[in-house]
Design a protein around this motif. Structure first.
Motif, PDB file in Angstrom:
ATOM      1  N   CYS A  67       9.346   3.666  -6.192  1.00 39.96           N
ATOM      2  CA  CYS A  67       9.025   4.739  -5.242  1.00 39.96           C
ATOM      3  C   CYS A  67       8.954   6.084  -5.970  1.00 39.96           C
ATOM      4  O   CYS A  67       9.694   6.326  -6.917  1.00 39.96           O
ATOM      5  CB  CYS A  67      10.074   4.804  -4.139  1.00 39.96           C
ATOM      6  SG  CYS A  67      10.226   3.285  -3.180  1.00 39.96           S
ATOM      7  N   CYS A 135       4.339   3.924  -2.946  1.00 41.37           N
ATOM      8  CA  CYS A 135       5.398   4.323  -2.010  1.00 41.37           C
ATOM      9  C   CYS A 135       5.877   5.728  -2.364  1.00 41.37           C
ATOM     10  O   CYS A 135       6.234   5.997  -3.514  1.00 41.37           O
ATOM     11  CB  CYS A 135       6.575   3.357  -2.049  1.00 41.37           C
ATOM     12  SG  CYS A 135       7.873   3.803  -0.851  1.00 41.37           S
ATOM     13  N   SER A 166       5.142   3.557   2.533  1.00 44.87           N
ATOM     14  CA  SER A 166       4.440   2.734   1.543  1.00 44.87           C
ATOM     15  C   SER A 166       3.047   2.371   2.045  1.00 44.87           C
ATOM     16  O   SER A 166       2.800   2.289   3.256  1.00 44.87           O
ATOM     17  CB  SER A 166       5.236   1.462   1.236  1.00 44.87           C
ATOM     18  OG  SER A 166       5.347   0.625   2.372  1.00 44.87           O
ATOM     19  N   HIS A 168      -0.370  -0.336   1.322  1.00 49.27           N
ATOM     20  CA  HIS A 168      -0.647  -1.662   0.769  1.00 49.27           C
ATOM     21  C   HIS A 168      -2.065  -2.113   1.103  1.00 49.27           C
ATOM     22  O   HIS A 168      -2.677  -1.630   2.061  1.00 49.27           O
ATOM     23  CB  HIS A 168       0.355  -2.680   1.314  1.00 49.27           C
ATOM     24  CG  HIS A 168       1.786  -2.252   1.121  1.00 49.27           C
ATOM     25  ND1 HIS A 168       2.510  -2.591   0.021  1.00 49.27           N
ATOM     26  CD2 HIS A 168       2.595  -1.490   1.901  1.00 49.27           C
ATOM     27  CE1 HIS A 168       3.728  -2.052   0.109  1.00 49.27           C
ATOM     28  NE2 HIS A 168       3.797  -1.381   1.247  1.00 49.27           N
TER      29      HIS A 168
END
Length: 599
Positions: A67, A135, A166, A168
């Motif tokens: 992160c 993230c 986050s 994706h």
């Protein structure tokens, strides 16, 4: 640090009357926070050290899973929130966002959360699947316009929170990262010296398909947790699903119309007619208020010995309609009833209530949305309102399915229930939420047009996760778990200092010299030490040290003439005399045990 020159203590002798729970009382009394206004507190230097230590633990764990830390604005333009269709819900419906207008008349809100801002930024910087996953997280002040701020930092108007987001390329990748964050959260809370329970939870206004809360069990908790003793199941009461107890069958001899004068409640009907609540179906009326459309009246039916879970009902109704549900309220106001309904016998309603009860000139939908809980839908014979004042009746083989009823889970699970596939009964505890993780899916990316280019060149909406930790909540919740009659007993990992040195008489040259020697030696070895060098009575210093809760105390008194001191563990309530020459080694050994025990 020295108390007299760089770290003044602001302890109080009396418990502030405004503080309702022990952790709030101790934070104020020990001088960690100062009240500025209702729900608004200043974090004093000693509190800031706790916050910084919690933040450092969070940084370490989140950065270990990839992160990246940033800092987002606290002031958000209303346009972003209107695009996500949350502005009305946050400023008018739930009324939790402070909002204002600038000198040009543009609307802004003080952020309680940052989904809109981070999604907007992601839409600009993420273009390709090659950049995923990502993230971002921050540790930031948040704002919430609480109707009734209480319990200190547990329900305040301004608070410090870690929130992460986050992004994706697929639902599978989101689910995989969600588990990584789950593990990181467990490490964070363990590294803070806390005992937590992870429970299935409702996603609330944030939204999303899956979510999990991390709770500290405490009598002062505002949330109820249902769990099995083996740990096979745990859920917030808003989310928990269980099997209702079996109803008591209604006797064959009971039939027809029952006169029930002034018996509007389940208990009154049961008491006066020798019935059990599980033999009755109660009908509760709600009104669903949507953004941009007419209101929808709801008939919700449940077995008389059960209770409607309004969170489940809200989520179900919101799912049934494409419009954004702002508010769900129980209809009890006589003015609302008289304006919109006719021949409406409140307190004596039955599941077969006619649509004609809704007035033609009402702005409501002209048909009831009918929902019944599983616990009531399988009753072959039951008692309910007769849709006639002062009367109930016996319903036999009433078909809910053919009466346009949706059969869903809208009941509150409760202790003593069992869950599917398990023989254990649910137990109940109170809990304080300190963390919450969500699989948001594509809710925000679709509304804010945050897309990326797939391998085949097609544009797809980003998949998102959201992950929150209440930093100031952790600090106060830790006190709920770690205190005694004398004051706070901080876990060493987040204590403002590891050890406090207390000389009993600084006018004594031998004590003063030994104090300086020990203090400088601890500093040299990078130990987090506070020296209470106040010219005050020893008893005052001892009481303050116990109140503020630093894990170890070193008492330098009369035995200093023999170069002996006392090492006290505030956490374990143990003490022993030791030579000053061996003190550092003994302290390091004892503190490592404490770190390892909690970590």
């Amino acid at each position: 640090m020295r108390v007299t020159t760089s770290f003044p203590l602001g302890t109080l002798r009396d418990t502030p009357s405004e503080a309702e729970i022990i952790s709030h009382q101790l934070l104020l009394k020990a001088g960690y926070i100062r009240r500025v206004s209702s729900g608004i507190y200043a974090y004093m230097p000693i509190m800031l050290r706790v916050i910084e230590k919690i933040s450092a633990i969070i940084d370490r764990e989140l950065q270990s899973i990839g992160c990246t830390k940033l800092l987002l604005p606290q002031l958000h333009p209303a346009d972003l929130w209107k695009r996500s269709e949350r502005w009305e819900g946050y400023t008018a419906g739930e009324e939790i966002m402070f909002n204002l207008k600038d000198r040009q008349g543009k609307e802004f809100g003080l952020a309680p959360t940052h989904e809109e801002v981070i999604t907007s930024i992601a839409s600009e910087i993420i273009n390709s699947y090659k950049q995923l996953p990502q993230c971002f997280y921050q540790i930031q002040t948040k704002f919430r316009d609480e109707i009734r701020p209480r319990f200190g930092l547990l329900r305040s108007r301004e608070f410090i929170m870690k929130d992460g987001y986050s992004f994706h390329s697929s639902e599978k990748d989101l689910a995989s990262f969600y588990e990584k964050v789950n593990n990181a959260y467990e490490n964070i809370f363990q590294s803070c010296g806390l005992q937590t329970v992870g429970v299935e939870a409702d996603s609330g206004a944030i939204g999303g398909a899956s979510s999990k809360e991390f709770m500290i069990t405490a009598d002062a908790g505002e949330d109820s947790i249902l769990f099995t003793q083996s740990g096979s199941y745990a859920a917030n009461v808003e989310k928990a699903i269980s099997i209702a107890s079996k109803p008591i069958p209604l006797e064959d001899s009971i039939s027809g119309l029952l006169e029930t004068p002034q018996q509007k409640t389940i208990l009154e009907v049961c008491k006066n007619n020798n019935l059990h609540p599980s033999q009755i179906i109660k009908v509760v009326v709600f009104l669903a208020e949507f953004e941009g459309r007419s209101e929808i009246p709801i008939l919700a039916c449940i077995r008389g010995d059960q209770h409607i879970n309004e969170v489940k009902l809200f989520n179900l109704i919101n799912k049934l309609h494409s419009f954004n549900l702002l508010k769900l309220q129980k209809i009890e106001d006589k003015n609302i009833i008289e304006k919109n309904l006719v021949n409406f016998p409140l307190g004596f309603l039955g599941p077969d209530l006619d649509n004609q009860t809704i007035k033609a000139d009402s702005n409501w939908d002209k048909a009831w949305t009918r929902i019944i809980d599983h616990s009531a839908s399988n009753l072959l014979k039951f008692i309910s309102g007769a849709n006639k004042v002062n009367f109930h009746k016996v319903y036999e083989e009433y078909s809910f399915a053919s009466s346009n009823y949706l059969i869903e889970d809208i009941r509150n699970a409760k202790k003593g229930d069992k869950i599917k596939g398990e023989n254990e009964e649910l137990r109940e505890k109170k809990g304080i939420e300190i963390g919450h993780i969500f699989q948001l899916g594509q809710k925000y990316s679709e509304k804010l047009n945050a897309k990326f280019s797939e391998k085949d060149g097609k544009l797809k909406s980003l998949w998102m996760g959201c992950y929150g930790i209440g930093v100031t909540r952790i600090a106060q919740a830790a006190i709920e778990q770690n205190h005694d009659e004398k004051g706070i007993c901080w876990p060493i990992q987040i204590s403002p200092f590891e050890v406090i040195i207390i000389p009993t008489n600084l006018k004594d040259q031998i004590q003063r010299d030994l104090t300086e020697q020990i203090y400088n030696n601890f500093l040299k070895n990078k130990i987090d030490v506070l020296l209470d060098d106040r010219d005050d009575r020893a008893g005052v210093k001892f009481k303050d040290a116990e109140l503020i809760g630093i894990p170890f105390q070193i008492i330098i008194g009369r035995d200093s003439i023999n170069k002996e001191v006392e090492l006290i563990s505030r956490t374990n309530n143990t003490k022993f005399k030791i030579s000053a020459d061996k003190l550092l080694e003994a302290f390091i050994s004892e503190s490592e045990i404490m770190y390892n025990k909690k970590s």
